[in-house]
Enzyme design. Structure first.
Site, PDB file in Angstrom:
ATOM      1  N   ALA A   1      23.165  11.317 -60.397  1.00 32.00           N
ATOM      2  CA  ALA A   1      23.068   9.847 -60.442  1.00 32.00           C
ATOM      3  C   ALA A   1      24.464   9.311 -60.713  1.00 32.00           C
ATOM      4  CB  ALA A   1      22.111   9.416 -61.544  1.00 32.00           C
ATOM      5  N   HIS A   2      24.967   8.542 -59.775  1.00 28.66           N
ATOM      6  CA  HIS A   2      26.324   8.002 -59.942  1.00 28.66           C
ATOM      7  C   HIS A   2      26.486   6.600 -59.371  1.00 28.66           C
ATOM      8  CE1 HIS A   2      26.589   9.147 -55.699  1.00 28.66           C
ATOM      9  NE2 HIS A   2      27.612   8.335 -55.614  1.00 28.66           N
TER      10      HIS A   2
END
Ligand code: UD1
Ligand code: UDP
Length: 367
Positions: A206-207
């Site tokens: 998750a970025h």
């Protein structure tokens, strides 16, 4: 014909990975090419590790732009790319994807009336709040060769008034990259041993700015993934992008004991983790595609996706960042049959692209 036929502009992890088959195909065909690295990604784990592992030549040009606000970062890259293109006078400039490096490369090229090829054209999330959507739309509209991964992405372009002469459905070079590196990963990667993975596990990335830059959304995402891990009785491995790591620290968020944070992985280690995970939870574009190609069920931590093909074949489900929806999505994913057809092509996208371009030597590329 000038000395350089093709100039490739790249700047981030996914561009390096997805352009590696194109660079290899240029080498194979004896096409004169050069690479401009914008420097958008500069940490070893997002940058040099991929050049080393994928055996890519050091870029001829490095702009060293680094991080910054969208305007400043894009403007510096635009000025830097323009200067080099004026000097090199390539026949064609190639960009891949939807990052700020792509937008800068596309604008610089188009303004100089040099032909532009956009690899992975026609993706649409229909969500203009994402910086990537603006980058994709603008790049497609100034591009001359639009290489789309699927018929759906080609259809999106036509709906925007782009004519067929500019559209080439080739598949996505991510399939080429997976094919070229999967065996190597099986032979060489020791990441499972290094991380002490013996049983089933879930893989998390998750970025995305819209997820990790928002404290409540990031908290809810982590809490949902942690709860899913408890209910599925699985550890979660999270190779954490520096953007997310910085935000986690800034927001002082709690992370469940069941989520193990590790450094970003190199490509063969990450492919190994992806292909041996029971389920993948992600907000990454490339990871949604790779999960689908590798036959691993995916839960996408976003409200929309520009990869609808993954939903249609049953490989992926959209759950956003609501904790309860993440838990439900993870349960559903692990019960999913993992036999679906890969919608992103047969792994010859790079060759097809070079055979389309009017550059010398391109006809020698093998199909
Ligand atoms: C960029 C792309 C995104 C893509 C992602 C791939 C844009 C608008 N976003 O997001 O579409 O999914 O790359 O990974 O182009 N940082 C480091 N080291 C680095 C690079 C960044 O520590 O090498 C940190 C910095 O704190 C920086 C932050 O990450 O401010 C964000 O970097 P940036 O390149 O702006 O965007 P990404 O989130 O990487
Ligand atoms: N990737 C990697 N190591 C990691 C996480 C991702 O090699 O620790 C690779 C992944 O296999 C995919 C690409 O990075 O090919 C996806 O990049 P990212 O998620 O940064 O960007 P996006 O695809 O969302 O633009």
């Amino acid at each position: 014909m000038t000395e350089t036929d093709v100039t490739v502009v790249l700047g981030t992890r996914p561009e390096i990975i997805k352009l590696s088959p194109v660079i290899r195909a240029c080498e194979q065909a004896g096409i004169e090419y050069s690479v401009i690295h914008t420097g958008q990604h500069y940490s070893d784990s997002l940058d040099s590790v991929f050049f080393d592992q994928l055996e890519l030549p050091t870029p001829e040009y490095h702009l060293g732009v680094g991080s910054g606000t969208h305007g400043k970062q894009t403007a510096e890259m635009l000025a830097g790319v323009e200067e080099i293109i004026l000097e090199e006078e390539p026949e064609i400039v190639l960009v891949q994807g939807d990052t700020n490096s792509v937008l800068a490369g596309a604008l610089a090229t188009s303004k100089l009336n040099i032909e532009l090829g956009h690899i992975e054209a026609g993706l649409r999330s229909f969500d203009r709040s994402m910086p990537e959507e603006t980058n994709r739309v603008v790049t497609d509209h100034v591009g001359d060769y639009l290489f789309t991964p699927t018929a759906q992405s080609a259809a999106y372009l036509r709906e925007e008034g782009i004519t067929d002469e500019r559209i080439y459905v080739t598949g996505n070079t991510v399939v080429d990259a997976v094919k070229q590196n999967r065996e190597l990963a099986q032979e060489k990667s020791t990441v499972r041993e290094e991380l002490g993975i013996t049983g089933e596990f879930a893989l998390l990335t998750a970025h995305r700015a819209e997820n990790v830059d928002d404290k409540d959304r990031f908290r809810s995402l982590l809490s949902g993934v942690g709860q899913a891990a408890v209910e599925l009785d699985m550890e979660v491995i999270y190779p954490i992008h520096p953007r997310a790591k910085n935000k986690l620290e800034e927001f002082e968020l709690d992370v469940s004991d069941q989520i193990r944070l590790v450094d970003p992985q190199d490509y063969i280690d990450f492919l190994t983790l992806e292909s041996t995970a029971t389920v993948i939870l992600t907000d990454s574009g490339g990871v949604q595609e790779e999960a689908c190609i590798l036959g691993v069920p995916c839960v996408t931590l976003r409200e929309n996706t520009e990869r609808p093909e993954t939903l249609e074949v049953g490989a992926n489900r959209l759950v956003g960042t609501n904790s309860a929806r993440i838990v439900d999505g993870a349960h559903e994913a692990v019960q999913t049959m993992t036999h679906w057809e890969n919608p992103f092509g047969d792994g010859t996208a790079a060759e097809q692209m070079l055979n389309t371009l009017p550059v010398s030597g391109a006809s020698e590329v093998e199909q």
